[in-house]
Write a protein that holds these residues in place. Structure first.
Motif, PDB file in Angstrom:
ATOM      1  N   GLY A  76       0.820  -1.201   0.000  1.00 52.19           N
ATOM      2  CA  GLY A  76       0.000   0.000   0.000  1.00 52.19           C
ATOM      3  C   GLY A  76       0.853   1.249   0.000  1.00 52.19           C
ATOM      4  O   GLY A  76       2.081   1.189  -0.085  1.00 52.19           O
ATOM      5  N   VAL A  77       0.167   2.367   0.098  1.00 50.86           N
ATOM      6  CA  VAL A  77       0.824   3.667   0.010  1.00 50.86           C
ATOM      7  C   VAL A  77       0.914   4.296   1.391  1.00 50.86           C
ATOM      8  O   VAL A  77      -0.056   4.301   2.143  1.00 50.86           O
ATOM      9  N   ILE A  78       2.088   4.812   1.685  1.00 53.43           N
ATOM     10  CA  ILE A  78       2.297   5.585   2.912  1.00 53.43           C
ATOM     11  C   ILE A  78       3.152   6.786   2.522  1.00 53.43           C
ATOM     12  O   ILE A  78       4.159   6.629   1.827  1.00 53.43           O
ATOM     13  N   CYS A  79       2.724   7.951   2.898  1.00 53.58           N
ATOM     14  CA  CYS A  79       3.428   9.190   2.531  1.00 53.58           C
ATOM     15  C   CYS A  79       3.618   9.302   1.016  1.00 53.58           C
ATOM     16  O   CYS A  79       4.654   9.768   0.541  1.00 53.58           O
ATOM     17  N   GLY A  80       2.631   8.827   0.267  1.00 53.27           N
ATOM     18  CA  GLY A  80       2.669   8.944  -1.184  1.00 53.27           C
ATOM     19  C   GLY A  80       3.573   7.959  -1.914  1.00 53.27           C
ATOM     20  O   GLY A  80       3.770   8.072  -3.117  1.00 53.27           O
ATOM     21  N   VAL A  81       4.117   6.996  -1.181  1.00 52.64           N
ATOM     22  CA  VAL A  81       5.039   6.027  -1.787  1.00 52.64           C
ATOM     23  C   VAL A  81       4.532   4.622  -1.500  1.00 52.64           C
ATOM     24  O   VAL A  81       4.110   4.316  -0.388  1.00 52.64           O
ATOM     25  N   ARG A  82       4.579   3.755  -2.502  1.00 53.48           N
ATOM     26  CA  ARG A  82       4.206   2.359  -2.303  1.00 53.48           C
ATOM     27  C   ARG A  82       5.263   1.677  -1.452  1.00 53.48           C
ATOM     28  O   ARG A  82       6.438   1.668  -1.804  1.00 53.48           O
ATOM     29  N   VAL A  83       4.841   1.121  -0.338  1.00 53.60           N
ATOM     30  CA  VAL A  83       5.759   0.481   0.612  1.00 53.60           C
ATOM     31  C   VAL A  83       6.594  -0.600  -0.069  1.00 53.60           C
ATOM     32  O   VAL A  83       7.805  -0.681   0.133  1.00 53.60           O
ATOM     33  N   GLU A  84       5.949  -1.407  -0.890  1.00 55.70           N
ATOM     34  CA  GLU A  84       6.641  -2.529  -1.519  1.00 55.70           C
ATOM     35  C   GLU A  84       7.672  -2.080  -2.554  1.00 55.70           C
ATOM     36  O   GLU A  84       8.506  -2.878  -2.978  1.00 55.70           O
ATOM     37  N   ASP A  85       7.648  -0.812  -2.954  1.00 57.21           N
ATOM     38  CA  ASP A  85       8.597  -0.302  -3.954  1.00 57.21           C
ATOM     39  C   ASP A  85       9.797   0.416  -3.340  1.00 57.21           C
ATOM     40  O   ASP A  85      10.667   0.894  -4.073  1.00 57.21           O
ATOM     41  N   ILE A  86       9.866   0.499  -2.030  1.00 59.82           N
ATOM     42  CA  ILE A  86      10.974   1.192  -1.368  1.00 59.82           C
ATOM     43  C   ILE A  86      12.210   0.304  -1.418  1.00 59.82           C
ATOM     44  O   ILE A  86      12.189  -0.835  -0.943  1.00 59.82           O
ATOM     45  N   ASP A  87      13.290   0.825  -1.996  1.00 62.85           N
ATOM     46  CA  ASP A  87      14.520   0.045  -2.160  1.00 62.85           C
ATOM     47  C   ASP A  87      15.348  -0.039  -0.885  1.00 62.85           C
ATOM     48  O   ASP A  87      15.916  -1.080  -0.581  1.00 62.85           O
ATOM     49  N   ASP A  88      15.435   1.049  -0.150  1.00 59.46           N
ATOM     50  CA  ASP A  88      16.245   1.083   1.064  1.00 59.46           C
ATOM     51  C   ASP A  88      15.588   0.217   2.138  1.00 59.46           C
ATOM     52  O   ASP A  88      14.452   0.474   2.550  1.00 59.46           O
ATOM     53  N   THR A  89      16.280  -0.808   2.587  1.00 59.93           N
ATOM     54  CA  THR A  89      15.726  -1.771   3.538  1.00 59.93           C
ATOM     55  C   THR A  89      15.263  -1.123   4.837  1.00 59.93           C
ATOM     56  O   THR A  89      14.157  -1.409   5.305  1.00 59.93           O
ATOM     57  N   LEU A  90      16.068  -0.254   5.411  1.00 58.65           N
ATOM     58  CA  LEU A  90      15.693   0.384   6.673  1.00 58.65           C
ATOM     59  C   LEU A  90      14.484   1.295   6.480  1.00 58.65           C
ATOM     60  O   LEU A  90      13.562   1.288   7.305  1.00 58.65           O
ATOM     61  N   MET A  91      14.451   2.047   5.406  1.00 56.89           N
ATOM     62  CA  MET A  91      13.301   2.923   5.149  1.00 56.89           C
ATOM     63  C   MET A  91      12.037   2.086   4.954  1.00 56.89           C
ATOM     64  O   MET A  91      10.961   2.448   5.437  1.00 56.89           O
ATOM     65  N   ARG A  92      12.163   0.938   4.298  1.00 54.25           N
ATOM     66  CA  ARG A  92      11.009   0.061   4.124  1.00 54.25           C
ATOM     67  C   ARG A  92      10.503  -0.430   5.474  1.00 54.25           C
ATOM     68  O   ARG A  92       9.297  -0.470   5.718  1.00 54.25           O
ATOM     69  N   GLU A  93      11.430  -0.786   6.384  1.00 51.18           N
ATOM     70  CA  GLU A  93      11.020  -1.234   7.726  1.00 51.18           C
ATOM     71  C   GLU A  93      10.267  -0.122   8.457  1.00 51.18           C
ATOM     72  O   GLU A  93       9.248  -0.369   9.108  1.00 51.18           O
ATOM     73  N   ILE A  94      10.765   1.096   8.349  1.00 48.97           N
ATOM     74  CA  ILE A  94      10.110   2.236   9.001  1.00 48.97           C
ATOM     75  C   ILE A  94       8.722   2.438   8.413  1.00 48.97           C
ATOM     76  O   ILE A  94       7.746   2.670   9.141  1.00 48.97           O
ATOM     77  N   ARG A  95       8.604   2.324   7.116  1.00 49.22           N
ATOM     78  CA  ARG A  95       7.299   2.504   6.455  1.00 49.22           C
ATOM     79  C   ARG A  95       6.351   1.351   6.760  1.00 49.22           C
ATOM     80  O   ARG A  95       5.136   1.557   6.841  1.00 49.22           O
ATOM     81  N   TYR A  96       6.865   0.147   6.938  1.00 49.25           N
ATOM     82  CA  TYR A  96       6.012  -0.951   7.400  1.00 49.25           C
ATOM     83  C   TYR A  96       5.403  -0.573   8.747  1.00 49.25           C
ATOM     84  O   TYR A  96       4.217  -0.788   8.988  1.00 49.25           O
ATOM     85  N   MET A  97       6.240  -0.035   9.624  1.00 47.93           N
ATOM     86  CA  MET A  97       5.767   0.361  10.945  1.00 47.93           C
ATOM     87  C   MET A  97       4.706   1.459  10.818  1.00 47.93           C
ATOM     88  O   MET A  97       3.654   1.392  11.464  1.00 47.93           O
ATOM     89  N   ASP A  98       4.977   2.458   9.985  1.00 46.55           N
ATOM     90  CA  ASP A  98       3.987   3.514   9.754  1.00 46.55           C
ATOM     91  C   ASP A  98       2.667   2.929   9.266  1.00 46.55           C
ATOM     92  O   ASP A  98       1.587   3.337   9.706  1.00 46.55           O
ATOM     93  N   LYS A  99       2.756   1.982   8.358  1.00 45.77           N
ATOM     94  CA  LYS A  99       1.566   1.399   7.740  1.00 45.77           C
ATOM     95  C   LYS A  99       0.721   0.638   8.757  1.00 45.77           C
ATOM     96  O   LYS A  99      -0.505   0.805   8.794  1.00 45.77           O
ATOM     97  N   VAL A 100       1.348  -0.186   9.600  1.00 50.23           N
ATOM     98  CA  VAL A 100       0.551  -0.950  10.573  1.00 50.23           C
ATOM     99  C   VAL A 100      -0.082  -0.023  11.605  1.00 50.23           C
ATOM    100  O   VAL A 100      -1.207  -0.263  12.045  1.00 50.23           O
ATOM    101  N   VAL A 101       0.609   1.054  11.969  1.00 50.06           N
ATOM    102  CA  VAL A 101       0.031   2.016  12.913  1.00 50.06           C
ATOM    103  C   VAL A 101      -1.144   2.743  12.250  1.00 50.06           C
ATOM    104  O   VAL A 101      -2.191   2.935  12.878  1.00 50.06           O
ATOM    105  N   ASP A 102      -1.000   3.121  10.986  1.00 49.29           N
ATOM    106  CA  ASP A 102      -2.112   3.748  10.262  1.00 49.29           C
ATOM    107  C   ASP A 102      -3.318   2.812  10.190  1.00 49.29           C
ATOM    108  O   ASP A 102      -4.458   3.248  10.366  1.00 49.29           O
TER     109      ASP A 102
END
Length: 119
Positions: A76-102
């Motif tokens: 899904g999308v968080i902050c206008g970016v598709r989580v599954e398309d984030i290349d940076d591993t750490l940024m993806r982990e942070i966005r996973y966290m954002d997504k579950v909290v949302d």
């Protein structure tokens, strides 16, 4: 925003913002801790300790006891970016966290947030 700057944010500050968000939407600390524990492997008491320590997001994820393999099912999308398309591993982990909290704040069932098999 520079990714390195995001990685150095204190986890405690982010946790407090997450908690305020979910409580505003009628949810509890226990529910927040449940989804964060599922994601990272931290216990509720470890999350509380990390929230009061001077731990950065980078350290929080680097030291995570057991990142849940099902977290990769988060899409899904968080902050206008598709989580599954984030290349940076750490940024993806942070966005996973954002997504579950949302998802929690929006009232999604915890079993669904944790990508549990449907029965």
């Amino acid at each position: 925003m520079n990714s390195d700057r995001v990685f150095e944010y204190p986890f405690g500050d982010i946790y407090r913002l997450y908690l305020a968000k979910v409580e505003r939407k009628g949810h509890t600390r226990d529910e927040l801790d449940t989804v964060l524990s599922w994601l990272t492997g931290y216990t509720a008491s470890e999350l509380a300790d990390d929230a009061t320590a001077a731990l950065t997001l980078r350290e929080f994820f680097t030291q995570a006891p057991a990142l849940n393999p099902n977290r990769e099912l988060i899409t899904g999308v968080i902050c206008g970016v598709r989580v599954e398309d984030i290349d940076d591993t750490l940024m993806r982990e942070i966005r996973y966290m954002d997504k579950v909290v949302d998802e929690l704040a929006r009232g999604k069932k915890i079993a669904s947030i944790m990508r549990a098999p449907r029965s």
